[in-house]
Design a protein around this motif. Structure first.
Motif, PDB file in Angstrom:
ATOM      1  N   THR A  59     -56.014 -18.314 108.991  1.00 15.64           N
ATOM      2  CA  THR A  59     -55.625 -18.447 107.590  1.00 15.64           C
ATOM      3  C   THR A  59     -54.211 -18.993 107.499  1.00 15.64           C
ATOM      4  O   THR A  59     -53.376 -18.718 108.362  1.00 15.64           O
ATOM      5  CB  THR A  59     -55.694 -17.097 106.862  1.00 15.64           C
ATOM      6  N   GLU A  60     -53.979 -19.793 106.465  1.00 16.63           N
ATOM      7  CA  GLU A  60     -52.635 -20.322 106.265  1.00 16.63           C
ATOM      8  C   GLU A  60     -51.927 -19.453 105.229  1.00 16.63           C
ATOM      9  O   GLU A  60     -52.439 -19.251 104.144  1.00 16.63           O
ATOM     10  CB  GLU A  60     -52.674 -21.779 105.833  1.00 16.63           C
ATOM     11  N   ILE A  61     -50.803 -18.911 105.628  1.00 18.13           N
ATOM     12  CA  ILE A  61     -50.049 -18.104 104.675  1.00 18.13           C
ATOM     13  C   ILE A  61     -49.477 -19.015 103.595  1.00 18.13           C
ATOM     14  O   ILE A  61     -49.427 -20.226 103.760  1.00 18.13           O
ATOM     15  CB  ILE A  61     -48.919 -17.308 105.374  1.00 18.13           C
ATOM     16  N   LYS A  74     -56.624 -20.890  99.861  1.00 15.91           N
ATOM     17  CA  LYS A  74     -57.967 -20.831  99.269  1.00 15.91           C
ATOM     18  C   LYS A  74     -58.082 -19.618  98.349  1.00 15.91           C
ATOM     19  O   LYS A  74     -58.646 -19.700  97.253  1.00 15.91           O
ATOM     20  CB  LYS A  74     -59.029 -20.779 100.368  1.00 15.91           C
ATOM     21  N   ASP A  75     -57.545 -18.485  98.780  1.00 17.90           N
ATOM     22  CA  ASP A  75     -57.541 -17.276  97.958  1.00 17.90           C
ATOM     23  C   ASP A  75     -56.720 -17.513  96.685  1.00 17.90           C
ATOM     24  O   ASP A  75     -57.091 -17.060  95.606  1.00 17.90           O
ATOM     25  CB  ASP A  75     -56.996 -16.094  98.761  1.00 17.90           C
ATOM     26  N   ALA A  76     -55.629 -18.248  96.809  1.00 23.30           N
ATOM     27  CA  ALA A  76     -54.801 -18.565  95.634  1.00 23.30           C
ATOM     28  C   ALA A  76     -55.625 -19.371  94.632  1.00 23.30           C
ATOM     29  O   ALA A  76     -55.621 -19.068  93.435  1.00 23.30           O
ATOM     30  CB  ALA A  76     -53.561 -19.347  96.053  1.00 23.30           C
ATOM     31  N   HIS A  77     -56.341 -20.367  95.117  1.00 24.41           N
ATOM     32  CA  HIS A  77     -57.168 -21.194  94.230  1.00 24.41           C
ATOM     33  C   HIS A  77     -58.219 -20.342  93.524  1.00 24.41           C
ATOM     34  O   HIS A  77     -58.357 -20.395  92.298  1.00 24.41           O
ATOM     35  CB  HIS A  77     -57.838 -22.317  95.035  1.00 24.41           C
ATOM     36  N   LEU A 121     -56.557 -17.994  90.929  1.00 27.95           N
ATOM     37  CA  LEU A 121     -56.092 -18.696  89.720  1.00 27.95           C
ATOM     38  C   LEU A 121     -57.274 -19.095  88.838  1.00 27.95           C
ATOM     39  O   LEU A 121     -57.187 -18.986  87.614  1.00 27.95           O
ATOM     40  CB  LEU A 121     -55.253 -19.913  90.111  1.00 27.95           C
ATOM     41  N   VAL A 122     -58.372 -19.519  89.428  1.00 29.29           N
ATOM     42  CA  VAL A 122     -59.559 -19.869  88.644  1.00 29.29           C
ATOM     43  C   VAL A 122     -60.115 -18.620  87.937  1.00 29.29           C
ATOM     44  O   VAL A 122     -60.431 -18.654  86.742  1.00 29.29           O
ATOM     45  CB  VAL A 122     -60.640 -20.526  89.540  1.00 29.29           C
ATOM     46  N   GLU A 123     -60.197 -17.513  88.662  1.00 33.45           N
ATOM     47  CA  GLU A 123     -60.709 -16.272  88.064  1.00 33.45           C
ATOM     48  C   GLU A 123     -59.791 -15.779  86.952  1.00 33.45           C
ATOM     49  O   GLU A 123     -60.270 -15.288  85.915  1.00 33.45           O
ATOM     50  CB  GLU A 123     -60.888 -15.182  89.129  1.00 33.45           C
ATOM     51  N   MET A 124     -58.493 -15.890  87.144  1.00 31.30           N
ATOM     52  CA  MET A 124     -57.538 -15.487  86.113  1.00 31.30           C
ATOM     53  C   MET A 124     -57.707 -16.337  84.859  1.00 31.30           C
ATOM     54  O   MET A 124     -57.619 -15.842  83.748  1.00 31.30           O
ATOM     55  CB  MET A 124     -56.103 -15.572  86.637  1.00 31.30           C
TER      56      MET A 124
END
Length: 89
Positions: free
Chosen positions: A2-4, A75-78, A81-84
């Motif tokens: 995973t990329e931090i 990927k988790d950030a994306h 943000l979409v869910e938010m």
């Protein structure tokens, strides 16, 4: 692996959001920041715990919005943000 969320990743996400999804950034400020009226909102940075926006409602003010979990990677950030955005609508 995973990329931090590095400064470079934060910068890339912010540029994308500010260039292509300014309506979403404004909605984050209104919904999560409980800001009724604002002229503009800009994403300044994103980190695993939250994001900083600068909002303009006749003067510029910083706004911190915390995530509901610690982000693991870009990927988790994306996804977050979409869910938010969906929740805010």
């Amino acid at each position: 692996m995973t990329e931090i969320i590095t400064q470079a990743i934060s910068d890339r996400i912010c540029k994308h959001m500010n260039d292509d999804h300014q309506d979403a950034v404004k909605l984050y400020a209104q919904y999560y920041g409980k800001i009724d009226t604002l002229e503009t909102a800009k994403m300044l940075s994103i980190d695993p715990q939250g994001m900083y926006l600068i909002i303009d409602n006749h003067e510029e003010n910083p706004l911190r919005i915390e995530f509901d979990h610690t982000l693991t990677d870009a990927k988790d950030a994306h996804t977050t943000l979409v869910e938010m955005m969906k929740q805010a609508k």
